[in-house]
Design a protein around this motif. Sequence first.
Motif, mmCIF file in Angstrom:
data_model
loop_
_atom_site.group_PDB
_atom_site.id
_atom_site.type_symbol
_atom_site.label_atom_id
_atom_site.label_comp_id
_atom_site.label_asym_id
_atom_site.label_seq_id
_atom_site.Cartn_x
_atom_site.Cartn_y
_atom_site.Cartn_z
ATOM 1 N N LYS A 227 42.336 35.153 38.253
ATOM 2 C CA LYS A 227 43.582 35.100 39.030
ATOM 3 C C LYS A 227 44.109 36.497 39.313
ATOM 4 O O LYS A 227 44.588 36.786 40.418
ATOM 5 C CB LYS A 227 44.629 34.266 38.293
ATOM 6 C CG LYS A 227 44.288 32.787 38.206
ATOM 7 C CD LYS A 227 45.309 32.022 37.382
ATOM 8 C CE LYS A 227 44.904 30.562 37.231
ATOM 9 N NZ LYS A 227 45.868 29.816 36.374
ATOM 10 N N ILE A 228 44.015 37.371 38.308
ATOM 11 C CA ILE A 228 44.454 38.764 38.500
ATOM 12 C C ILE A 228 43.590 39.446 39.555
ATOM 13 O O ILE A 228 44.097 40.138 40.452
ATOM 14 C CB ILE A 228 44.405 39.535 37.163
ATOM 15 C CG1 ILE A 228 45.471 39.002 36.196
ATOM 16 C CG2 ILE A 228 44.613 41.040 37.400
ATOM 17 C CD1 ILE A 228 45.354 39.566 34.791
ATOM 18 N N MET A 229 42.268 39.268 39.451
ATOM 19 C CA MET A 229 41.346 39.874 40.424
ATOM 20 C C MET A 229 41.691 39.440 41.838
ATOM 21 O O MET A 229 41.793 40.281 42.756
ATOM 22 C CB MET A 229 39.907 39.464 40.112
ATOM 23 C CG MET A 229 39.312 40.072 38.874
ATOM 24 S SD MET A 229 37.587 39.481 38.698
ATOM 25 C CE MET A 229 37.330 39.758 36.956
ATOM 26 N N GLU A 230 41.871 38.154 42.039
ATOM 27 C CA GLU A 230 42.122 37.652 43.386
ATOM 28 C C GLU A 230 43.463 38.122 43.914
ATOM 29 O O GLU A 230 43.605 38.396 45.110
ATOM 30 C CB GLU A 230 42.031 36.126 43.397
ATOM 31 C CG GLU A 230 40.623 35.619 43.137
ATOM 32 C CD GLU A 230 40.410 34.173 43.528
ATOM 33 O OE1 GLU A 230 39.291 33.823 43.957
ATOM 34 O OE2 GLU A 230 41.381 33.381 43.432
ATOM 35 N N LYS A 231 44.441 38.238 43.038
ATOM 36 C CA LYS A 231 45.752 38.729 43.471
ATOM 37 C C LYS A 231 45.671 40.186 43.914
ATOM 38 O O LYS A 231 46.313 40.595 44.882
ATOM 39 C CB LYS A 231 46.764 38.569 42.338
ATOM 40 C CG LYS A 231 48.201 38.884 42.733
ATOM 41 C CD LYS A 231 49.174 38.546 41.617
ATOM 42 C CE LYS A 231 50.620 38.805 42.054
ATOM 43 N NZ LYS A 231 51.577 38.454 40.970
ATOM 44 N N LEU A 232 44.847 40.969 43.212
ATOM 45 C CA LEU A 232 44.707 42.394 43.535
ATOM 46 C C LEU A 232 43.851 42.632 44.772
ATOM 47 O O LEU A 232 44.027 43.616 45.478
ATOM 48 C CB LEU A 232 44.074 43.130 42.352
ATOM 49 C CG LEU A 232 44.902 43.273 41.080
ATOM 50 C CD1 LEU A 232 44.033 43.812 39.958
ATOM 51 C CD2 LEU A 232 46.108 44.180 41.311
ATOM 52 N N GLY A 233 42.894 41.732 45.009
ATOM 53 C CA GLY A 233 41.919 41.963 46.062
ATOM 54 C C GLY A 233 40.615 42.500 45.515
ATOM 55 O O GLY A 233 39.880 43.211 46.198
ATOM 56 N N VAL A 234 40.308 42.153 44.260
ATOM 57 C CA VAL A 234 39.045 42.513 43.637
ATOM 58 C C VAL A 234 38.050 41.381 43.888
ATOM 59 O O VAL A 234 38.364 40.208 43.699
ATOM 60 C CB VAL A 234 39.211 42.735 42.122
ATOM 61 C CG1 VAL A 234 37.860 42.911 41.434
ATOM 62 C CG2 VAL A 234 40.096 43.957 41.865
ATOM 63 N N VAL A 235 36.840 41.717 44.310
ATOM 64 C CA VAL A 235 35.798 40.725 44.556
ATOM 65 C C VAL A 235 35.255 40.230 43.220
ATOM 66 O O VAL A 235 34.913 41.028 42.339
ATOM 67 C CB VAL A 235 34.660 41.328 45.400
ATOM 68 C CG1 VAL A 235 33.552 40.305 45.602
ATOM 69 C CG2 VAL A 235 35.187 41.827 46.738
ATOM 70 N N PHE A 236 35.159 38.928 43.064
ATOM 71 C CA PHE A 236 34.659 38.326 41.830
ATOM 72 C C PHE A 236 33.153 38.115 41.939
ATOM 73 O O PHE A 236 32.664 37.439 42.843
ATOM 74 C CB PHE A 236 35.378 37.003 41.571
ATOM 75 C CG PHE A 236 34.902 36.272 40.345
ATOM 76 C CD1 PHE A 236 34.676 36.936 39.156
ATOM 77 C CD2 PHE A 236 34.681 34.898 40.379
ATOM 78 C CE1 PHE A 236 34.236 36.270 38.023
ATOM 79 C CE2 PHE A 236 34.250 34.214 39.259
ATOM 80 C CZ PHE A 236 34.033 34.894 38.078
ATOM 81 N N ASP A 237 32.419 38.719 41.000
ATOM 82 C CA ASP A 237 30.952 38.652 40.958
ATOM 83 C C ASP A 237 30.532 37.612 39.924
ATOM 84 O O ASP A 237 30.902 37.710 38.745
ATOM 85 C CB ASP A 237 30.412 40.037 40.584
ATOM 86 C CG ASP A 237 28.898 40.113 40.548
ATOM 87 O OD1 ASP A 237 28.229 39.104 40.845
ATOM 88 O OD2 ASP A 237 28.379 41.198 40.220
ATOM 89 N N VAL A 238 29.734 36.616 40.349
ATOM 90 C CA VAL A 238 29.333 35.532 39.453
ATOM 91 C C VAL A 238 27.947 35.730 38.841
ATOM 92 O O VAL A 238 27.489 34.885 38.073
ATOM 93 C CB VAL A 238 29.398 34.163 40.172
ATOM 94 C CG1 VAL A 238 30.803 33.875 40.649
ATOM 95 C CG2 VAL A 238 28.405 34.106 41.340
ATOM 96 N N SER A 239 27.251 36.807 39.171
ATOM 97 C CA SER A 239 25.949 37.062 38.548
ATOM 98 C C SER A 239 26.112 37.197 37.036
ATOM 99 O O SER A 239 27.104 37.747 36.553
ATOM 100 C CB SER A 239 25.317 38.334 39.112
ATOM 101 O OG SER A 239 24.786 38.110 40.391
ATOM 102 N N HIS A 240 25.148 36.695 36.306
ATOM 103 C CA HIS A 240 25.068 36.747 34.842
ATOM 104 C C HIS A 240 25.903 35.693 34.132
ATOM 105 O O HIS A 240 25.808 35.572 32.905
ATOM 106 C CB HIS A 240 25.453 38.131 34.297
ATOM 107 C CG HIS A 240 24.381 39.164 34.404
ATOM 108 N ND1 HIS A 240 23.281 39.187 33.588
ATOM 109 C CD2 HIS A 240 24.235 40.213 35.240
ATOM 110 C CE1 HIS A 240 22.503 40.215 33.908
ATOM 111 N NE2 HIS A 240 23.046 40.844 34.910
#
Length: 326
Positions: free
Chosen positions: A158-171
Motif C-alpha cells: 500500500k505504501i509503495m502504490e501510494k508513493l508511485g513505486v513499482v511492485f516487483d513480484v519476482s521471487h
Amino acid sequence: MRVFDTHTDIWYDVSLKKEKGNNDVLRTYHLPRLKSSGVCGINAAVWTNPRIQDPMNRFFQMLGARSEQITLMNHEDFVFAHKIDQIDKALEDEKIAVISSIEGLIGIGKNIDFIITLYELGFRIMSLSWNEVNDLATGCGCDDNSRGLADLGKEAIKIMEKLGVVFDVSHLSEKSFWDAMKIVQKPVIATHSNAFSLCPVPRNLKDEQIKAIADCGGLIGISALPQIVDREHPTVEKVVDHIDYVARLVGVEHICLGFDFSDYLVTDPSLKNTIAKNKEATEGLEDVTKVPVLINSLKKRGFSEKDIEKISWLNFLNFLHNGVLN
C-alpha cells in the motif's frame, strides 16, 4: 536495437568491487559492455543476501556504495533516473538510463516506513522478498505453501502504490503472489521470471500467474538465468522459447527482458556454492555482451521488427509511462 534490461545486480557488484578498492566500477567495467550490446537502460537492484549474518548492515553498505557512485563519481554517460521524463531525456541523448530498485526488503526488517526513505533516495521498483522468508513475505525458496504475505507486507504494498513505486513480484512464493494480487491497485511487474510450463521450478510463473500479471496491465521480464531457463541445457534458443510461450499466452505487449546476468558476481564468497552449482551459463547468452545474439534469435524465430522493439525496450517504457512511475 535498443534494449532495456529490467533486472541487473550491478549495485551489488559495485559494492563488492568497492570493498576491493575499485570505486569507479560503472564507468570502467560496466559502461563499455552495456554500450557494446545496445543497452539503453537498466533496472539496477540493491540485493541483500539473506544468508549472511547481518543483512541489515550489508543493506546499508550497499546503499552507501550506490550513493557514492551517483554523487561522487563522474558519470556523464549515465542518467540516474527517478522520473519518467529523465528516462525519456536519457534515451533522446543516447545515454544509459539507470533506475534503482530493491530486490527483497529483508534489509529494512519490520521498518516499513523506511520504504518512504528509499523512495526519497530514488528507488522506484521494489520487491518484498528474495527466496527467503522475512518479516514481509514468503519467498519462492520456502517449502511451506501455507505461508504467504505477512500483514506488514500488505501494508508495504500500500505504501509503495501510494508513493508511485513499482511492485516487483519476482521471487515471491505462489501464495505470496496471489495474496499480493488480491490487494494491488496498480500494474505489477515480474522483472526477471520465466514460464513454469517450460521450466518447472519455484522461481518461475505458472500460466495463471502470467495471465494475472497481464490482466492488471503488467509485464513479465524474461530472464537468462540458467536455472530458470532450462534444468538440463539452458540455451539462448530456450530463452526465446520462454518469450514465444508467454507471447502466445498473453501477447507480446506483456513481455520485457530482465536478464539477471551473474557473470560478474563470482567474487562474492557467499555465492560460491550457488554459482558452482549453476556454473553453466545460458549458452549463447552468457553475459550482456551477448544480447545481440538474442535479438538475432528472435528475428530467426519469426518475430517482427516491431514486436522485437516492444519486447526489448518499448513495452517497459510504455509501462512506466502509463502512470506507474511518477
